[in-house]
Each structure stands twice: as structure tokens, then as C-alpha cells.
Design a protein around this motif. Structure first.
Motif, short mmCIF file in Angstrom:
data_model
loop_
_atom_site.label_atom_id
_atom_site.label_comp_id
_atom_site.label_asym_id
_atom_site.label_seq_id
_atom_site.Cartn_x
_atom_site.Cartn_y
_atom_site.Cartn_z
N VAL A 279 0.85 -1.19 0.00
CA VAL A 279 0.00 0.00 0.00
C VAL A 279 0.89 1.23 0.00
N VAL A 280 0.52 2.23 -0.83
CA VAL A 280 1.24 3.51 -0.85
C VAL A 280 0.28 4.63 -0.48
N ASP A 281 0.85 5.72 0.08
CA ASP A 281 0.01 6.87 0.40
C ASP A 281 -0.06 7.81 -0.80
N GLU A 282 -0.71 8.96 -0.61
CA GLU A 282 -0.95 9.86 -1.73
C GLU A 282 0.32 10.53 -2.26
N ASP A 283 1.46 10.37 -1.54
CA ASP A 283 2.73 10.91 -2.01
C ASP A 283 3.61 9.84 -2.65
N GLY A 284 3.10 8.60 -2.76
CA GLY A 284 3.89 7.53 -3.33
C GLY A 284 4.84 6.89 -2.35
N ARG A 285 4.52 6.99 -1.05
CA ARG A 285 5.38 6.39 -0.03
C ARG A 285 4.74 5.09 0.47
N ILE A 286 5.53 4.03 0.57
CA ILE A 286 5.03 2.73 1.00
C ILE A 286 4.68 2.78 2.48
N ILE A 287 3.43 2.39 2.81
CA ILE A 287 3.01 2.38 4.22
C ILE A 287 2.67 0.98 4.72
N TYR A 288 2.46 0.03 3.80
CA TYR A 288 2.32 -1.38 4.16
C TYR A 288 3.09 -2.21 3.14
N PRO B 115 7.71 6.94 -6.11
CA PRO B 115 6.80 7.55 -7.11
C PRO B 115 7.18 7.19 -8.54
N GLN B 116 8.42 6.69 -8.77
CA GLN B 116 8.83 6.34 -10.13
C GLN B 116 8.27 5.01 -10.59
N ASN B 117 7.72 4.22 -9.69
CA ASN B 117 7.11 2.95 -10.07
C ASN B 117 5.89 3.22 -10.97
N PRO B 118 5.81 2.55 -12.15
CA PRO B 118 4.69 2.83 -13.08
C PRO B 118 3.32 2.60 -12.45
N VAL B 119 3.18 1.59 -11.60
CA VAL B 119 1.89 1.33 -10.95
C VAL B 119 1.57 2.46 -9.98
N VAL B 120 2.57 2.88 -9.20
CA VAL B 120 2.36 3.96 -8.24
C VAL B 120 1.99 5.25 -8.96
N GLN B 121 2.61 5.48 -10.13
CA GLN B 121 2.28 6.68 -10.90
C GLN B 121 0.80 6.70 -11.30
N LYS B 122 0.26 5.54 -11.65
CA LYS B 122 -1.17 5.47 -11.99
C LYS B 122 -2.03 5.71 -10.76
N LEU B 123 -1.60 5.20 -9.60
CA LEU B 123 -2.36 5.43 -8.37
C LEU B 123 -2.33 6.90 -7.98
N LEU B 124 -1.19 7.55 -8.22
CA LEU B 124 -1.12 8.99 -7.92
C LEU B 124 -2.06 9.80 -8.80
N LYS B 125 -2.43 9.21 -9.95
CA LYS B 125 -3.42 9.84 -10.83
C LYS B 125 -4.84 9.41 -10.49
N LYS B 126 -4.99 8.68 -9.35
CA LYS B 126 -6.30 8.20 -8.86
C LYS B 126 -6.94 7.18 -9.80
N GLU B 127 -6.10 6.37 -10.45
CA GLU B 127 -6.60 5.35 -11.36
C GLU B 127 -6.62 3.99 -10.70
N GLY C 263 -2.30 -5.78 -10.11
CA GLY C 263 -3.61 -5.16 -10.07
C GLY C 263 -3.57 -4.06 -9.02
N TYR C 264 -4.20 -2.93 -9.30
CA TYR C 264 -4.11 -1.80 -8.39
C TYR C 264 -5.46 -1.11 -8.26
N ALA C 265 -5.70 -0.51 -7.07
CA ALA C 265 -6.98 0.16 -6.82
C ALA C 265 -6.74 1.37 -5.93
N TYR C 266 -7.46 2.44 -6.21
CA TYR C 266 -7.35 3.70 -5.48
C TYR C 266 -8.38 3.75 -4.36
N ILE C 267 -7.98 4.28 -3.20
CA ILE C 267 -8.87 4.42 -2.04
C ILE C 267 -9.20 5.91 -1.89
#
Length: 535
Positions: free
Chosen positions: A205-214, A226-238, A255-259
């Protein structure tokens, strides 16, 4: 003549052998590619659904937590005016801390930042000022808040969830809030914590700044990626799925999902090499099983080539001697040549048909769950899309074995597999010919009921539930199931939302005691989730 006979026979054998080998290689390669594509698609979809399910659960958790704090803030607003009510504040803090495993600590704070009550009281912070990052943000904002993760003065990575306290006239009195230690045990850690397997699959799990929290590896927590392609999509709320090379240079199917409630992102991923490993095994198995048939085909081709050579020898003889004698009648008899050519064609057709059957077999395997022999998610998606396009009403039942992990832990995974096959058989017995039984993933199954409304689907779900709970399973014990039911197009015309609704109803059945069915319409009670959660 003998030389020509041998040469022709070898030529026919060579052409036939090349054709058979080419057909075998082409069929094997086609099956391999189809299997690879199917495994990749299934793994991506499975990880997407799993990440979405975790995200939805987390979203509901945060909303329910804020609702709990809101109710508590209204209850204690009268006790904020005088010191004589401080015991009431301590009682409320202890209640919030101890009634569930939601918070690691709870504080009640005055508008000036003074901590009036805390739980556990061993924190020794009553009377001190709330000067943490999350606390100051909440006091200044005077609104419900779920803070960003931050490091406390004790070095813990925490988040602060708070709700403001107001008098009836709107005067701000302070706040009530709780902290969650992201590296320690609480309900949130149970939801998002350990989801990894020995094959290299895991959730982070990453937070809204792209930092791993779990993360499964504690040392990765608080890494900034934040350079991870999946994290970049999550930062775009995708939300979605993607094949990606992660920051550790490992090819992953993610697979990724935004909270939305907190701006976090959940990623469920599995190494591509692990996902594709069954493909190689299937190809080896197919080749080994094909060898006897291949040998049989070669024997038949050898015999046919001999039959072909003999008429051609006669044709050559009659042609050679026709200068001396009229061989018209004899040449007419050699027209059996076309019959022999057809036989060769049949032999090749037989070989080609055999290998196409193998391709069809692997295509069938790609659409069928190998353990339960039910259809898999891919077939389910195709059928629901087809029914929706044809305007056919239908209902879905998403069902899940209650406490299935306990079955595996107690009786072993072999018995657990038998229990899954047992449930699949029960599903077949209560379904009709036009219905579709599907293994959705793990211990989760789906019944797709053709032209049944929600009330009728509820009856089917109850029939299955009662049948299961009244029958001893292969593990020697009774198992129970919980079900969620939704109907198309009454509930929604969006298939993704339809499955999300049924999944929420399943979650409600699980959350309210298990061994029950929850439907979306009719006389059956809707689950207590908000419209935002369903959307």
C-alpha cells in the motif's frame, strides 16, 4: 523401377513427416501462446479484483470509523464544559480504545490543544498540548480528518483520525481522535497487512505521495517510490491492472486500486514467471501424450506410401510397354491412383484433426477451473456481456465459504480442495441447465442465473445455503456459506457495478454473522453501506 519405388516412398514419408511435425509444432506453439495469454489475463484480473476488494474494504473501514467518532463527539459535547465531567471523558476514550481493535490510542482534546483525556492512560499525556502533525492539522481545520502518515516523536509511523466537537450553537470545543500505528497490530493492519505467498505474490500500500506504508518486508515501509509505473497510476487516482517491471527489476503482473477516502493505493502483484510456470508444464504434458499418436500416424503413413508406390510402378510398367501393346484397358485400371491420393489426404487430415483437438482441449482448459471443473472468470465475463447485449435479465450470486482458512489450517489443503469440489457439486445440483456455475477465485464462487429476478435468486441462494449446511463436507465437518445477490438490469446496467454490489452484499452477509444470503431487492434487507460505497 526399384530405385524409383524407394525414392518415391521416401519422398512421401519425408513430406508426411514434415507436415506432421509442422502441424505439431504449430499446434503446440498456438496452444502455448493461448495458454500464456490466458494466464496473464487471468492473473491480471485476479490481482485487480483482489486489490479492488481490499480498497473497497478499507474505504468502508475509514467511513465507519469517522461515523463512530462523529457519534462519540455528539455524546461528549456536554462534558467538555467542566472538569467535574472529566471522568466521563476518560470513560469515552477507554470505550473507543477497548471496544474494538480500531485504534492504538485515543485522545480527547480541547479547542486550545490541551489533552483532556487519553486511552491508554499509561501514555501520560493528559494536560499536555497536542502538538503532533496530525493533531495540529485537525485543530486548525476544525473538520473531520484522516491525516497523512507521519512519524511521531516516538518514531512510530502513524495516522491520526479525528472528528471535531461542537456545541449546539456551533461553538468549536475541540476534537476526539484516534491514532493507528501502521507497523503495529490493529484492524487496519489486519485488512492491509499480510497478503503474501511463498511464490513471490504480495500486496503493498502507498500513500498519496507515493510512499510505501504497508509491505511484506518491514524495511520497505516508508520508502518513496513515485517512479514505479503502478504507483504513478495510483497517484493519478486510477485503478486497473498492468504488467510492469518494479523498482526491484522483477517482471510483475499487478492489479491496483485507489482508495478515495485517504488517497492511498493498494497493489496486488505476482511475478510473471510464477504465473506462466504452468504453461511450460502443460506444453510438456501435451507433447508427451501426443507422441504415441504421432508414432501411430507415422506407421499408417508408411503403409499408405507403400500402397501408393505399387500402383505407380504398375503405371510406369504399362506406359513403358504401351509402345508394343495396347495398354488402354490396363491404364484405366490404374486410375485407382486418385483413391490412394485421397487416402494420404485422409491420413494428414486425421493428424491435423488430432492436433486441432489438442488446441481445442487447451482452449477448454483456459475457460475451465482445473480443480472444480466449473467455468472460470473469463467465461463468466463473456456470458454476462453476451446476456447484457441481448437484453436478457439475470441475477448473480457471489458466495464464499465461511472460515475456509480454518478448513485448510485444520484439515490441510488437500481436504480444502475436496471441500471446494464439494461446493461446486452442490452448486450444480441447485442450478438449471441454462445457469452458469463459476469459480470466481479462491473459495469464492458465482452463480449466474438466467432470467431470474432478485427474489427468485434469493430462493436459489437459500436453497444452496441450507443444502450445504445440512450436508457433511469431505473434511468430515459441516461448512457454511454466505451469499450476496444482485440483479441485472434492475439494480444497475453496469456489469462492473453489478458485481461490486453483489460483493458488497456478500461482505454484509459476512459482517453480520455469516451463513446467510443478502439480496438487493424484494423483501430482503439491503446491506448498511452508503450509496458512495456502491458507486
Amino acid at each position: 523401377m526399384t530405385s524409383m519405388k524407394l525414392s518415391l516412398k521416401h519422398l512421401i514419408l519425408s513430406v508426411a513427416l514434415i507436415s506432421v511435425i509442422f502441424t505439431l509444432c504449430n499446434s503446440t506453439l498456438s496452444g502455448y501462446r493461448i495458454s500464456q495469454k490466458t494466464l496473464i489475463e487471468n492473473t491480471l484480473e485476479t490481482n485487480r479484483v483482489y486489490a479492488q476488494k481490499l480498497a473497497s474494504t478499507t474505504e468502508v473501514f475509514f467511513k465507519m470509523t469517522l461515523q463512530t467518532l462523529e457519534l462519540s463527539s455528539k455524546n461528549i459535547s456536554l462534558y467538555m464544559r467542566s472538569d467535574e465531567f472529566k471522568p466521563k471523558l476518560f470513560q469515552e476514550a477507554d470505550r473507543l480504545k477497548n471496544q474494538t481493535n480500531t485504534f492504538n490510542s485515543v485522545v480527547i482534546v480541547a479547542a486550545n490543544g490541551e489533552i483532556l483525556a487519553a486511552s491508554p492512560q499509561t501514555l501520560d499525556i493528559v494536560g499536555k498540548s497536542l502538538d503532533s502533525t496530525g493533531g495540529q492539522q485537525a485543530l486548525n481545520g476544525k473538520r473531520p480528518l484522516i491525516s497523512k502518515p507521519y512519524l511521531s516523536i516516538t518514531g512510530r509511523l502513524i495516522i491520526f483520525i479525528s472528528y471535531p466537537i461542537f456545541e449546539e450553537d456551533g461553538k468549536y470545543l475541540g476534537l476526539i481522535g484516534g491514532t493507528l500505528y501502521l507497523k503495529e497490530e490493529n484492524i487496519l493492519s489486519e485488512i492491509l497487512g499480510e497478503h503474501f505467498y511463498k511464490d513471490g505474490s504480495y500486496v503493498y500500500v502507498v500513500d498519496e505521495d507515493g510512499r510505501i506504508i504497508y509491505h511484506q518486508m518491514q524495511e520497505r515501509i516508508n520508502d518513496h517510490v513515485p517512479q514505479n509505473p503502478v504507483v504513478q497510476k495510483l497517484l493519478k487516482k486510477e485503478s486497473g491492472s498492468i504488467r510492469v517491471t518494479n523498482t526491484q527489476n522483477v517482471d510483475m503482473l499487478a492489479g491496483y486500486a485507489y482508495i478515495p477516502a485517504v488517497g492511498w493505493g493498494v497493489v496486488s502483484q505476482r511475478p510473471t514467471a510464477v504465473s506462466l510456470a504452468p504453461t511450460t508444464d502443460m506444453m510438456k504434458e501435451m507433447i508427451m501424450k501426443s507422441l504415441p499418436y504421432l508414432l501411430l500416424s507415422l506407421i499408417l503413413i508408411s503403409l499408405i506410401s507403400k500402397v501408393i508406390a505399387q500402383p505407380l510402378q504398375k503405371l510406369a510398367f504399362f506406359t513403358e510397354s504401351s509402345t508394343q501393346n495396347n495398354q488402354d484397358e490396363s491404364l484405366k485400371k490404374v486410375r485407382a491412383w486418385y483413391y490412394e491420393a485421397i487416402q494420404l489426404k485422409k491420413a494428414l487430415t486425421y493428424s491435423l484433426g488430432f492436433f486441432h483437438d489438442k488446441v481445442d482441449y487447451f482452449t477448454y482448459q483456459s475457460k475451465t477451473d482445473p480443480l472444480t471443473k466449473l467455468t472460470n472468470r473469463r467465461t463468466l465475463d463473456e456470458e454476462t456481456q453476451k446476456w447484457a447485449e441481448n437484453g436478457t435479465p439475470f441475477s448473480i450470486i457471489i458466495l464464499d465459504i465461511d472460515h475456509f482458512k480454518r478448513v485448510n489450517d485444520t484439515f490441510g489443503h488437500t481436504k480444502g480442495d475436496e471441500v471446494l469440489k464439494f461446493l461446486a457439486e452442490q452448486m450444480r445440483e441447485v442450478s438449471r441447465e441454462e445457469d452458469i456455475c463459476c469459480r470466481y477465485g479462491g473459495e469464492e464462487f458465482v452463480l449466474l442465473l438466467h432470467d431470474l429476478n432478485s427474489d427468485e435468486a434469493f430462493q436459489v441462494a437459500e436453497k444452496l445455503r441450507k443444502k450445504v449446511e445440512s450436508t457433511v463436507s469431505p473434511c468430515g465437518d459441516i461448512i457454511t456459506i454466505s451469499s450476496g445477490i444482485a440483479s441485472y438490469p434492475v439494480c444497475t446496467t453496469n456489469l462492473s457495478v453489478l458485481f461490486e454490489m453483489a460483493d458488497l452484499f456478500l461482505y454484509e452477509a459476512k459482517n453480520t454473522g455469516r451463513n446467510k444470503s443478502v439480496a438487493s431487492l424484494g423483501n430482503h434487507q439491503l446491506p448498511s453501506v452508503s450509496a458512495d460505497a456502491i458507486r
